[in-house]
Design an enzyme around this catalytic site. Structure first.
Site, PDB file in Angstrom:
ATOM      1  N   SER A   1       0.861  -1.155   0.033  1.00 28.44           N
ATOM      2  CA  SER A   1      -0.186  -0.072  -0.077  1.00 28.44           C
ATOM      3  C   SER A   1       0.827   1.228  -0.012  1.00 28.44           C
ATOM      4  O   SER A   1       1.886   1.338   0.600  1.00 28.44           O
ATOM      5  CB  SER A   1      -1.131   0.028   1.137  1.00 28.44           C
ATOM      6  OG  SER A   1      -0.073  -0.033   2.617  1.00 28.44           O
TER       7      SER A   1
ATOM      8  N   GLN B   1       1.686   4.237   1.702  1.00 28.48           N
ATOM      9  CA  GLN B   1       1.703   4.224   3.246  1.00 28.48           C
ATOM     10  C   GLN B   1       2.412   5.273   3.843  1.00 28.48           C
ATOM     11  O   GLN B   1       3.443   5.610   3.303  1.00 28.48           O
ATOM     12  CB  GLN B   1       1.660   2.744   3.911  1.00 28.48           C
ATOM     13  CG  GLN B   1       3.142   2.257   3.728  1.00 28.48           C
ATOM     14  CD  GLN B   1       3.369   0.893   4.035  1.00 28.48           C
ATOM     15  OE1 GLN B   1       3.867   0.517   5.055  1.00 28.48           O
ATOM     16  NE2 GLN B   1       2.626  -0.184   3.403  1.00 28.48           N
TER      17      GLN B   1
ATOM     18  N   HIS C   1       4.049   5.981   8.323  1.00 28.55           N
ATOM     19  CA  HIS C   1       4.074   5.407   9.760  1.00 28.55           C
ATOM     20  C   HIS C   1       3.931   6.692  10.596  1.00 28.55           C
ATOM     21  O   HIS C   1       5.001   7.553  10.214  1.00 28.55           O
ATOM     22  CB  HIS C   1       5.272   4.815  10.068  1.00 28.55           C
ATOM     23  CG  HIS C   1       5.155   3.310   9.060  1.00 28.55           C
ATOM     24  ND1 HIS C   1       4.486   2.476   8.974  1.00 28.55           N
ATOM     25  CD2 HIS C   1       6.122   2.862   8.271  1.00 28.55           C
ATOM     26  CE1 HIS C   1       5.024   1.502   8.224  1.00 28.55           C
ATOM     27  NE2 HIS C   1       5.728   1.774   7.478  1.00 28.55           N
TER      28      HIS C   1
ATOM     29  N   LYS D   1       7.248   4.206  14.114  1.00 30.70           N
ATOM     30  CA  LYS D   1       7.833   2.813  13.331  1.00 30.70           C
ATOM     31  C   LYS D   1       8.813   3.483  12.044  1.00 30.70           C
ATOM     32  O   LYS D   1       8.480   3.204  10.943  1.00 30.70           O
ATOM     33  CB  LYS D   1       6.457   2.145  12.784  1.00 30.70           C
ATOM     34  CG  LYS D   1       6.849   1.035  12.236  1.00 30.70           C
ATOM     35  CD  LYS D   1       5.440   0.488  11.541  1.00 30.70           C
ATOM     36  CE  LYS D   1       5.769  -1.110  11.154  1.00 30.70           C
ATOM     37  NZ  LYS D   1       5.790  -1.185   9.620  1.00 30.70           N
TER      38      LYS D   1
ATOM     39  N   GLU E   1      11.641   2.859   9.630  1.00 36.34           N
ATOM     40  CA  GLU E   1      12.038   1.485   9.285  1.00 36.34           C
ATOM     41  C   GLU E   1      13.279   1.579   8.328  1.00 36.34           C
ATOM     42  O   GLU E   1      13.469   2.789   7.502  1.00 36.34           O
ATOM     43  CB  GLU E   1      10.785   0.612   8.575  1.00 36.34           C
ATOM     44  CG  GLU E   1      10.250   1.240   7.689  1.00 36.34           C
ATOM     45  CD  GLU E   1       8.986   0.676   6.867  1.00 36.34           C
ATOM     46  OE1 GLU E   1       8.325  -0.033   8.021  1.00 36.34           O
ATOM     47  OE2 GLU E   1       8.607   0.547   5.789  1.00 36.34           O
TER      48      GLU E   1
ATOM     49  N   HIS F   1       5.716   5.970   1.163  1.00 35.68           N
ATOM     50  CA  HIS F   1       6.288   5.019   0.712  1.00 35.68           C
ATOM     51  C   HIS F   1       5.258   3.873   0.072  1.00 35.68           C
ATOM     52  O   HIS F   1       4.459   3.739   0.724  1.00 35.68           O
ATOM     53  CB  HIS F   1       7.412   4.463   1.315  1.00 35.68           C
ATOM     54  CG  HIS F   1       7.184   3.960   2.573  1.00 35.68           C
ATOM     55  ND1 HIS F   1       6.808   4.423   3.892  1.00 35.68           N
ATOM     56  CD2 HIS F   1       7.063   2.712   2.945  1.00 35.68           C
ATOM     57  CE1 HIS F   1       6.586   3.772   4.875  1.00 35.68           C
ATOM     58  NE2 HIS F   1       6.636   2.492   4.452  1.00 35.68           N
TER      59      HIS F   1
ATOM     60  N   ARG G   1      -2.570   3.801   5.999  1.00 36.54           N
ATOM     61  CA  ARG G   1      -2.683   3.510   4.338  1.00 36.54           C
ATOM     62  C   ARG G   1      -3.510   4.526   3.728  1.00 36.54           C
ATOM     63  O   ARG G   1      -4.528   5.019   4.230  1.00 36.54           O
ATOM     64  CB  ARG G   1      -3.134   2.285   4.007  1.00 36.54           C
ATOM     65  CG  ARG G   1      -2.223   1.072   4.809  1.00 36.54           C
ATOM     66  CD  ARG G   1      -2.790  -0.418   4.598  1.00 36.54           C
ATOM     67  NE  ARG G   1      -2.174  -1.279   5.235  1.00 36.54           N
ATOM     68  CZ  ARG G   1      -1.969  -1.629   6.609  1.00 36.54           C
ATOM     69  NH1 ARG G   1      -2.959  -1.127   7.268  1.00 36.54           N
ATOM     70  NH2 ARG G   1      -1.180  -2.578   6.932  1.00 36.54           N
TER      71      ARG G   1
ATOM     72  N   LYS H   1      -7.217  -3.064   2.397  1.00 35.08           N
ATOM     73  CA  LYS H   1      -7.313  -2.614   3.915  1.00 35.08           C
ATOM     74  C   LYS H   1      -7.935  -1.250   3.902  1.00 35.08           C
ATOM     75  O   LYS H   1      -7.961  -0.453   3.047  1.00 35.08           O
ATOM     76  CB  LYS H   1      -5.986  -3.002   4.356  1.00 35.08           C
ATOM     77  CG  LYS H   1      -5.517  -4.412   4.517  1.00 35.08           C
ATOM     78  CD  LYS H   1      -4.227  -4.359   5.250  1.00 35.08           C
ATOM     79  CE  LYS H   1      -3.489  -5.906   5.248  1.00 35.08           C
ATOM     80  NZ  LYS H   1      -2.165  -5.892   6.079  1.00 35.08           N
TER      81      LYS H   1
END
Length: 432
Positions: free
Chosen positions: A113, A115, A117, A140, A142, A283, A302, A308
């Site tokens: 997706s 998205q 964070h 989050k 990453e 991203h 998302r 979702k």
């Protein structure tokens, strides 16, 4: 370390199946789970094996081979975490055995997706307001390290690039009100892209696209796909984005997320390269196999390319709107200083956050590598070959797919033993 507590021991990860994962035994997740003889695991050739989780996150916690959860074991044996980690990550639940990082393997067959964070402040707010969706209060950030060739959309393109797409792609431009588009193009040539006016213009443009009426964007997308599938009407400079748009549309027909290809950097990476995505960076991973490490959280906001829940308002509100070349997101591999002077086969990937860093150890036949003690816990996965892991008073045989824990303040020696090659990735936290 307690006398009866070994500082290094194998753990059992968990698999996650999502529709974007690679199918059956083509997935590295399935390969690793099968080769490590993970209890109860049997490859189903019709199942998309998307992720392998290694850590203490309650959604899919790792276990010892005794069946006890890793968090429970670490809570009983806190010396494995180290005093500095216990002190630094108190709010993250370190005293309860929770690690500040989560290590994963992702096997990506189709786009994830669009998205982002949340940062900690936003995560706390979302968790309080919608705990059924945002299940923890942590941020989050990453890092993704390529195991195979890997493609992703990451961060906003430089403003002049987006402006150029507005000029060359009428279907994209048609989604944006004239006043917003003109203001954006005016500011796109600014000397800086991170001023408040420039960020506001980018936010307005992105919001206009992501909230476009479906009837409008569906018609424009259909026109775009017809043009891209035809022989005429495509400038040679558009070839790369043409192929990307057609592929994304084949996976997610009539999805507004397809237009993000014109606003986000498209990166193609080879094994050993890595990108870091801080909170608030948009991203979408497109394809490939990666090692992913993040702060322990499962918060994802998302807004496209997904079946979702889409939370467009919070995604638009939570982005930083930093526009730059994709190189801003690359993590420069560095030599790891905590190794012996005899052999240096370790590469350090150290993003600008305290929760984690990752080491990549690559040994040829019969080679060895030593890591001095790290003042924090580690999780290690073997991605290739087999070898021995040795420490004072003990050793462990490990092979492809197996995962093991290394306690704080434990010097480690890696030895290749199969006569070919031996590769491991070691996620760790070392409070400075």
């Amino acid at each position: 370390m307690e006398p009866s507590t070994p500082p290094i021991f194998k753990i059992i990860p968990t698999t996650q199946t999502y529709d974007w994962g690679k199918i059956g035994s083509s997935s590295k997740v399935a390969q690793f789970a099968s080769k490590s003889k993970m209890p109860g695991f049997k490859v189903d050739e019709a199942t998309p094996y998307a992720e392998l989780w290694m850590g203490t996150h309650p959604t899919a916690p790792s276990r010892l081979w005794t069946g006890e959860s890793l968090a429970s074991y670490l809570q009983k044996h806190k010396t494995l975490l180290g005093s500095r980690v216990l002190e630094r990550f108190t709010s993250a639940g370190a005293a309860s055995g929770n690690l500040p990082f989560l290590l994963k393997v992702l096997a990506i067959a189709k786009a994830l997706s669009i998205q982002t964070h949340p940062d900690k402040q936003m995560a706390e707010r979302l968790n309080q307001a919608q705990p059924d969706i945002y299940r923890d209060a942590n941020h989050k950030p990453e890092m993704a390290l390529a195991l195979t060739d890997f493609e992703a959309l990451c961060g906003f393109r430089p403003l002049p690039e987006i402006a150029a797409h507005l000029g060359s792609t009428p279907e994209f431009a048609a989604l944006i009100p004239d006043t917003i588009a003109e203001e954006f193009k005016r500011l796109a040539s600014s000397a800086t892209s991170d001023g408040p006016e420039e960020k506001a213009a980018l936010k307005n443009l992105f919001a206009a696209v992501m909230t476009a009426d479906k009837a409008v964007f569906a018609a424009q997308l259909e026109t775009l796909i017809q043009r891209y599938e035809g022989k005429d009407g495509v400038d040679p400079s558009e070839t790369a984005i043409q192929k990307l748009v057609l592929r994304i549309n084949s996976q997610f027909p009539v999805d507004i997320g397809t237009f993000c290809a014109f606003m986000l950097n498209y990166v193609q990476m080879v094994p050993g390269e890595a990108i870091f995505l801080a909170a608030g960076e948009p991203h979408a991973y497109i394809s490939g196999d990666i090692i992913e490490c993040m702060a322990t959280s499962d918060n994802v906001i998302r807004a496209g390319l997904t079946p979702k829940l889409r939370d467009v308002p919070n995604l638009v509100a939570g982005l930083t709107y930093v526009a730059s070349d994709h190189k801003k997101h690359l993590v420069k591999p560095e030599p790891f200083s905590a190794v012996s002077a005899v052999s240096r086969h370790t590469t350090l990937y150290d993003p600008p956050i305290p929760e984690f860093a990752v080491l990549r150890v690559v040994l040829a036949a019969r080679e060895t590598e030593e890591h001095a003690a790290i003042d924090g816990p580690s999780i290690v996965i073997v991605t290739e070959g087999s070898g021995d892991v040795k420490w004072e008073g003990g050793s462990l045989e490990v092979s492809e797919g197996e995962v093991f824990f290394v306690g704080a303040n434990t010097p480690v020696r890696f030895e290749e033993k199969g006569g070919e090659s031996f590769t491991v990735f070691r996620a760790f936290v070392d409070v400075k």
